[in-house]
Design a protein around this motif. Structure first.
Motif: not given
Length: 356
Positions: A21-37
Motif C-alpha cells: 500500500n506504499a503509494g496509497k499511504v504516501l498520497k494520503k499522508s500528503g508527503g509527511k510520513v512517519d515510521a509508526e503510521s
C-alpha cells in the motif's frame, strides 16, 4: 550574468516505501510520513523526502546506522530499485523516465558500482575480472585487456594481473573490484560500504588508496558508510540519515561545529576539531612585514596533518592556495587553540568553514 552549474545528480523529494500500500499511504499522508503510521499500514520507510544535489568531482558520503536508509537511497539513485515517488536526474536527464534500454546504456557508460561483496569470478584472473565489463560492452579482447592492465597499474596491483582471487588478500580483492568499476571510465561512482568487510589496518590503507585515486580521477562519488570516522576522512560533504530522513547535509567541518539536531550531535561528540578544520578555516591575515618560516602549508590541509610542523617553528608559517600564493598565516598560538582550547576560543573563519 552568473550561470548556474547543473548538478551531476539531482534528487527532488525522493521516497522509497516498502509495502503493497506504499503509494496509497504516501498520497494520503500528503508527503509527511512517519515510521509508526507506516508500520500500522503494513509498510516500512526506506527513504523519506530526500532532496539534494551532487556536483561534478564532488564526493558525497551518505552515512547512518543500520536501517537508516543510506543503501536504499543509493539503490534508488542508481535505479537498482524503483522509487515510490520523487524525481532523480543524472546530468539533467530524467532517470525515472528512462526505458530499460536507456537505463542499461547509462549504467554501462556513466555509472561505476562497488559493493561490500567483492563479487569476483573465482575462475578468472585479476586481468580477466577487470576486463569483463568492457567485453560485455562489445570491446575487443585485445583492447579490453590493455585497458584492464592500465587499471591494474592504477590501483597498484602490478604483478598480480595473472593471479586468481583466491590468491589475493581481502584488500587486494577490493582493489580488483574498484579497478573493474573504473575500467568503463564512469562519470559517476557509487560505492556501498566497500571497505566494511576489511580489517582496520587494511581498511585504512584502502581509504588512503581511494583518496589517491580520487585526487587523480576527480570522479563524482556517492559513498555509503556507517563509519563516521571514515565519512570525516573521505567526504567533501556528508549526509547523515536516520529513519530514511536526511537529518543534515553539510561539510565535515560544519557538521562537527554546528550539528543541526541532537542526533547529529551524538555522532560529533568527542571528534577533535583538528580532524575537520582546514588551514583555511583558522588562518590569520598575512602581514608582508612578518618574519616568515621557509615552511608553507596548503590552505586545504587538515590541521591534524600539519600541526606538528607548525608547532616546531618559531616563525610564522605561510598558508598558500593552489597557485602557491600566500593567502594567510598560521602560528603555534593558533594551533594550540585548535588542539587544546575550548570550542568558543577557536578562531574559526565562518565563511571558509561553509565553503570547505
Amino acid at each position: 550574468m552568473s550561470t548556474t552549474v547543473q548538478p551531476v545528480i539531482k534528487c527532488e523529494s525522493v521516497y522509497k516505501i516498502f509495502g503493497e500500500n506504499a503509494g496509497k499511504v504516501l498520497k494520503k499522508s500528503g508527503g509527511k510520513v512517519d515510521a509508526e503510521s507506516l508500520l500500522e499500514a503494513g509498510c516500512v520507510i526506506g527513504v523519506n523526502n530526500a532532496s539534494f544535489d551532487v556536483h561534478k568531482g564532488e564526493m558525497l558520503v551518505v552515512m547512518g546506522l543500520s536501517g537508516s536508509g543510506k543503501s536504499t537511497l543509493l539503490r534508488c539513485i542508481s535505479r537498482l530499485i524503483e522509487t515510490t515517488a520523487g524525481d532523480i536526474f543524472i546530468d539533467g536527464e530524467d532517470l525515472l523516465a528512462m526505458n530499460e534500454k536507456e537505463l542499461i546504456n547509462i549504467r554501462r557508460n556513466k555509472m561505476g558500482m562497488v559493493f561490500q561483496s567483492f563479487a569476483l569470478l573465482p575462475h578468472k584472473t585479476v586481468l580477466e575480472n577487470i576486463a569483463l565489463p568492457l567485453q560485455v560492452k562489445g570491446i575487443s579482447t585485445k583492447d579490453s585487456m590493455e585497458r584492464a592492465m592500465t587499471m591494474v597499474n592504477l590501483v597498484e596491483l602490478t604483478g598480480c594481473e595473472n593471479s586468481f582471487p583466491r590468491q589475493l588478500s581481502g584488500g587486494q580483492q577490493q582493489r580488483v573490484g574498484i579497478a573493474r568499476s573504473l575500467a568503463v571510465e564512469p562519470d559517476i561512482w557509487f560505492l556501498d560500504e566497500p571497505f566494511s568487510a576489511l580489517d582496520p589496518l587494511i581498511r585504512r590503507e584502502m581509504q588512503d588508496e581511494f583518496l589517491r585515486l580520487q585526487s587523480v580521477l576527480h570522479k563524482t562519488i556517492l559513498f555509503v558508510t556507517h563509519d563516521f570516522d571514515e565519512a570525516l576522512r573521505l567526504a567533501d560533504r556528508i549526509a547523515i540519515m536516520k529513519d530514511g530522513i536526511i537529518e543534515q547535509i553539510d561539510t565535515p567541518a560544519n557538521i562537527v561545529l554546528n550539528p543541526a539536531t541532537e542526533y547529529i550531535a551524538k555522532f560529533t561528540r568527542g571528534v577533535p576539531r583538528a580532524r575537520v578544520l582546514s588551514c583555511k578555516t583558522v588562518m590569520a591575515q598575512y602581514d608582508a612585514s612578518a618574519d616568515m618560516s621557509d615552511i608553507r602549508v596548503s590552505q586545504n590541509a587538515i590541521i591534524e596533518t600539519i600541526a606538528e610542523r607548525v608547532l616546531s617553528e618559531q616563525k610564522t608559517v605561510a598558508v598558500t592556495d593552489e597557485q602557491d600564493e600566500i593567502v594567510g598565516v598560521l602560528n603555534s598560538k593558533i594551533i594550540i587553540q585548535v588542539l587544546f582550547g575550548e570550542a568558543n576560543d577557536i578562531p574559526v573563519n565562518d565563511t571558509a568553514v561553509s565553503q570547505a
